[in-house]
Design a protein around this motif. Structure first.
Motif, mmCIF file in Angstrom:
data_model
loop_
_atom_site.group_PDB
_atom_site.id
_atom_site.type_symbol
_atom_site.label_atom_id
_atom_site.label_comp_id
_atom_site.label_asym_id
_atom_site.label_seq_id
_atom_site.Cartn_x
_atom_site.Cartn_y
_atom_site.Cartn_z
ATOM 1 N N TRP A 82 0.834 -1.208 0.000
ATOM 2 C CA TRP A 82 0.000 0.000 0.000
ATOM 3 C C TRP A 82 0.864 1.251 0.000
ATOM 4 C CZ3 TRP A 82 -4.633 1.920 -0.845
ATOM 5 C CH2 TRP A 82 -4.894 3.229 -0.407
ATOM 6 N N LYS A 83 0.470 2.249 -0.802
ATOM 7 C CA LYS A 83 1.099 3.570 -0.774
ATOM 8 C C LYS A 83 0.008 4.626 -0.834
ATOM 9 C CE LYS A 83 5.604 2.355 -2.727
ATOM 10 N NZ LYS A 83 6.608 2.630 -3.788
ATOM 11 N N ASP A 84 0.262 5.723 -0.127
ATOM 12 C CA ASP A 84 -0.768 6.753 0.003
ATOM 13 C C ASP A 84 -0.994 7.569 -1.263
ATOM 14 O OD1 ASP A 84 -1.447 6.103 2.597
ATOM 15 O OD2 ASP A 84 0.021 7.462 3.496
ATOM 16 N N ASP A 85 -0.197 7.333 -2.303
ATOM 17 C CA ASP A 85 -0.451 8.085 -3.534
ATOM 18 C C ASP A 85 -1.805 7.715 -4.141
ATOM 19 O OD1 ASP A 85 0.270 5.550 -4.346
ATOM 20 O OD2 ASP A 85 1.668 6.199 -5.899
ATOM 21 N N VAL A 86 -2.326 6.533 -3.787
ATOM 22 C CA VAL A 86 -3.674 6.155 -4.219
ATOM 23 C C VAL A 86 -4.691 7.162 -3.692
ATOM 24 C CG1 VAL A 86 -5.477 4.406 -4.021
ATOM 25 C CG2 VAL A 86 -3.103 3.708 -4.378
#
Length: 255
Positions: free
Chosen positions: A201-205
């Motif tokens: 998971w990465k917060d750029d989503v």
């Protein structure tokens, strides 16, 4: 991550560690089973079967073998539990009970949740996405899916009304009928839930999604490490636990 600017509200959930592994699998396995099975089916099919035969029946007739479909079902189960047990919304139907084919999704809104006693009554419409691999455009895909679902919301409300009428839950039938008759007297909230592999998971989503959201939208991300194996273990627990614990799989009248 800080809250993004604009209309998106973001919350991340991770495993709490409050339950040990065996308790967690047992609890989730029972929750998976009750989402696919209703009490009348249990009485008709399972009374004379032992645990191995119950597991065979579930694998053949209820639980999807297709990994993508199984992950999608699991995400809906997690989401329904989150809104019913944690956030205390009314979730009147467990949609997976109405599957006709294990490896096909049930059409319509993933989950419907209500606050009937508020004035005006509120409907939460969560779009659910479950992913074991990273896809940067996940949020924008969910946004497009939610738009389509909201455009056909009355179909999902009618489905819920009929299912509640079959169970003779007149309180729910009256309120759902009122929502259909007077759409101008209801508030519809836009929600998204992503059940996601924690390790990728990465917060750029979230940032990309915030750029396209133009109306207030609640996003919850449930992060689970080793998601694919975790889901497989939960379904194995559901297969082995449904037989001896079948009396615990009750109809959800309060949700």
């Amino acid at each position: 991550m800080e809250q993004p600017e604009g209309e998106l509200r973001y919350e991340a959930l991770v495993e709490s560690g409050e339950l040990d592994d065996e308790e967690l699998m047992d609890q989730l396995g029972r929750d998976v089973a009750r989402n696919y099975l209703n009490p009348s089916e249990l009485a008709l099919v399972f009374d004379d079967l032992g645990t191995p035969e119950v597991a065979d029946y579930l694998r053949a007739n209820k639980f999807p073998a297709d990994i993508k479909v199984r992950h999608g079902d699991f995400g809906e189960i997690v989401t329904a539990g989150l809104y019913r047990r944690v956030r205390r919304w009314c979730v009147p139907i467990l949609k997976l009970r109405y599957k006709q084919t294990p490896n096909q999704a049930v059409q319509g809104t993933d989950v419907l949740a209500f606050r009937f006693r508020q004035t005006p009554p509120v409907i939460a419409v969560p779009e659910v996405k479950t992913r074991a691999t990273r896809k940067r455009a996940l949020g924008t895909e969910a946004h497009d899916s939610l738009e389509k679902v909201l455009g056909r919301l009355d179909e999902s409300l009618h489905f819920a009304l009929v299912r509640c009428a079959e169970r003779d839950h007149q309180f729910l039938v009256r309120h759902l009928a009122a929502l259909l008759r007077r759409p101008e007297e209801r508030v519809v909230e836009r929600h998204m839930v992503f059940v996601h592999e924690a390790l990728v998971w990465k917060d750029d989503v979230v940032a990309l999604l915030a750029d396209v959201v133009t109306q207030r939208t609640e996003l919850t991300v449930v992060k689970i490490s080793g998601l694919q194996e975790f889901v497989a273990r939960v379904y194995r627990a559901a297969e082995t636990g449904a037989g001896p614990r079948r009396t615990e799989i009750n109809e959800d009248t309060s949700a």
